[in-house]
Design a protein around this motif. Structure first.
Motif, PDB file in Angstrom:
ATOM      1  N   GLN A   1       0.828  -1.205   0.000  1.00 14.47           N
ATOM      2  CA  GLN A   1       0.000   0.000   0.000  1.00 14.47           C
ATOM      3  C   GLN A   1       0.863   1.257   0.000  1.00 14.47           C
ATOM      4  O   GLN A   1       0.558   2.229  -0.699  1.00 14.47           O
ATOM      5  N   MET A   2       1.945   1.271   0.766  1.00 14.97           N
ATOM      6  CA  MET A   2       2.828   2.434   0.791  1.00 14.97           C
ATOM      7  C   MET A   2       3.491   2.630  -0.567  1.00 14.97           C
ATOM      8  O   MET A   2       3.633   3.759  -1.042  1.00 14.97           O
ATOM      9  N   LYS A   3       3.888   1.539  -1.205  1.00 13.89           N
ATOM     10  CA  LYS A   3       4.510   1.627  -2.520  1.00 13.89           C
ATOM     11  C   LYS A   3       3.522   2.173  -3.548  1.00 13.89           C
ATOM     12  O   LYS A   3       3.871   3.013  -4.379  1.00 13.89           O
ATOM     13  N   GLU A   4       2.259   1.729  -3.459  1.00 12.78           N
ATOM     14  CA  GLU A   4       1.222   2.226  -4.370  1.00 12.78           C
ATOM     15  C   GLU A   4       0.996   3.720  -4.168  1.00 12.78           C
ATOM     16  O   GLU A   4       0.817   4.466  -5.123  1.00 12.78           O
ATOM     17  N   LYS A   5       1.011   4.170  -2.924  1.00 16.65           N
ATOM     18  CA  LYS A   5       0.840   5.603  -2.638  1.00 16.65           C
ATOM     19  C   LYS A   5       1.998   6.411  -3.206  1.00 16.65           C
ATOM     20  O   LYS A   5       1.803   7.474  -3.771  1.00 16.65           O
ATOM     21  N   GLU A   6       3.208   5.905  -3.046  1.00 15.54           N
ATOM     22  CA  GLU A   6       4.374   6.611  -3.571  1.00 15.54           C
ATOM     23  C   GLU A   6       4.311   6.701  -5.087  1.00 15.54           C
ATOM     24  O   GLU A   6       4.635   7.730  -5.675  1.00 15.54           O
ATOM     25  N   GLU A   7       3.903   5.601  -5.730  1.00 17.87           N
ATOM     26  CA  GLU A   7       3.808   5.601  -7.181  1.00 17.87           C
ATOM     27  C   GLU A   7       2.712   6.531  -7.674  1.00 17.87           C
ATOM     28  O   GLU A   7       2.827   7.139  -8.726  1.00 17.87           O
ATOM     29  N   ALA A   8       1.643   6.635  -6.905  1.00 19.05           N
ATOM     30  CA  ALA A   8       0.530   7.495  -7.302  1.00 19.05           C
ATOM     31  C   ALA A   8       0.817   8.969  -7.000  1.00 19.05           C
ATOM     32  O   ALA A   8       0.090   9.844  -7.429  1.00 19.05           O
ATOM     33  N   GLY A   9       1.868   9.238  -6.244  1.00 17.39           N
ATOM     34  CA  GLY A   9       2.218  10.613  -5.928  1.00 17.39           C
ATOM     35  C   GLY A   9       1.367  11.210  -4.824  1.00 17.39           C
ATOM     36  O   GLY A   9       1.326  12.416  -4.649  1.00 17.39           O
ATOM     37  N   THR A  10       0.681  10.401  -4.070  1.00 16.63           N
ATOM     38  CA  THR A  10      -0.164  10.911  -2.996  1.00 16.63           C
ATOM     39  C   THR A  10       0.478  10.704  -1.636  1.00 16.63           C
ATOM     40  O   THR A  10      -0.199  10.695  -0.634  1.00 16.63           O
ATOM     41  N   ASN A  11       1.777  10.529  -1.620  1.00 18.70           N
ATOM     42  CA  ASN A  11       2.474  10.322  -0.356  1.00 18.70           C
ATOM     43  C   ASN A  11       2.597  11.660   0.360  1.00 18.70           C
ATOM     44  O   ASN A  11       3.515  12.423   0.110  1.00 18.70           O
ATOM     45  N   LYS A  12       1.659  11.947   1.242  1.00 20.74           N
ATOM     46  CA  LYS A  12       1.655  13.211   1.974  1.00 20.74           C
ATOM     47  C   LYS A  12       2.372  13.025   3.297  1.00 20.74           C
ATOM     48  O   LYS A  12       2.229  12.011   3.965  1.00 20.74           O
ATOM     49  N   LEU A  13       3.143  14.027   3.660  1.00 12.87           N
ATOM     50  CA  LEU A  13       3.860  13.981   4.924  1.00 12.87           C
ATOM     51  C   LEU A  13       2.940  14.441   6.048  1.00 12.87           C
ATOM     52  O   LEU A  13       2.055  15.263   5.848  1.00 12.87           O
ATOM     53  N   SER A  14       3.206  13.926   7.222  1.00 12.20           N
ATOM     54  CA  SER A  14       2.452  14.370   8.387  1.00 12.20           C
ATOM     55  C   SER A  14       2.968  15.746   8.795  1.00 12.20           C
ATOM     56  O   SER A  14       3.993  16.220   8.297  1.00 12.20           O
ATOM     57  N   GLY A  15       2.276  16.392   9.700  1.00 12.38           N
ATOM     58  CA  GLY A  15       2.696  17.709  10.168  1.00 12.38           C
ATOM     59  C   GLY A  15       4.078  17.676  10.799  1.00 12.38           C
ATOM     60  O   GLY A  15       4.906  18.556  10.579  1.00 12.38           O
ATOM     61  N   LYS A  16       4.337  16.644  11.568  1.00 10.22           N
ATOM     62  CA  LYS A  16       5.640  16.516  12.214  1.00 10.22           C
ATOM     63  C   LYS A  16       6.736  16.343  11.165  1.00 10.22           C
ATOM     64  O   LYS A  16       7.797  16.956  11.252  1.00 10.22           O
TER      65      LYS A  16
END
Length: 135
Positions: free
Chosen positions: A61-76
């Motif tokens: 799931q994390m790899k799919e998010k990275e590939e989709a470009g939706t890997n958002k960082l948390s506030g921290k």
């Protein structure tokens, strides 16, 4: 009486069959419920296998998010990576021309506050153990 006796016996047999069917149905339902709540015992091998499967799913799931470009960082994470965020509020206020109005009537002196359960006296501060007024 002779005509009624065979009729009563057949009625009794039929009622006994119905009672047996009901009893059997209840026993089967009880067995099914016990099986539902019992489940399968967890062994260390099954637990490790389950953990490995969960890890693989999360990784995918994390790899799919990275590939989709939706890997958002948390506030921290944003705060740790972008050091401009340290001073962004100050910069915002400076850009606004320091036209921030503060209504001082919203603030009171701490001495004016009457707190319930103030058994320790007026000079007590829980942050300062030296301020015990009972000494």
């Amino acid at each position: 009486i002779i005509v009624i006796l065979p009729l009563l016996l057949s009625l009794q047999e039929k009622l006994n069959e119905i009672v047996d069917q009901i009893r059997t149905g209840r026993e089967e339902e009880t067995k099914r419920n016990k099986q539902l709540f019992h489940g399968t015992p967890v062994t260390t091998e099954k637990k490790a296998q389950s953990d490995a499967e969960l890890f693989e799913i999360t990784k995918r799931q994390m790899k799919e998010k990275e590939e989709a470009g939706t890997n958002k960082l948390s506030g921290k994470q944003l705060f740790e990576t972008d050091h401009n965020l340290d001073t962004s509020d100050i910069q915002f206020l400076e850009d606004a021309g320091n036209n921030v109005e503060v209504d001082e009537s919203l603030f009171q002196e701490m001495d004016d506050l009457e707190l319930e359960g103030d058994e320790d006296g007026p000079g007590y501060s829980p942050a300062d153990p030296e301020s015990d007024s009972g000494d």
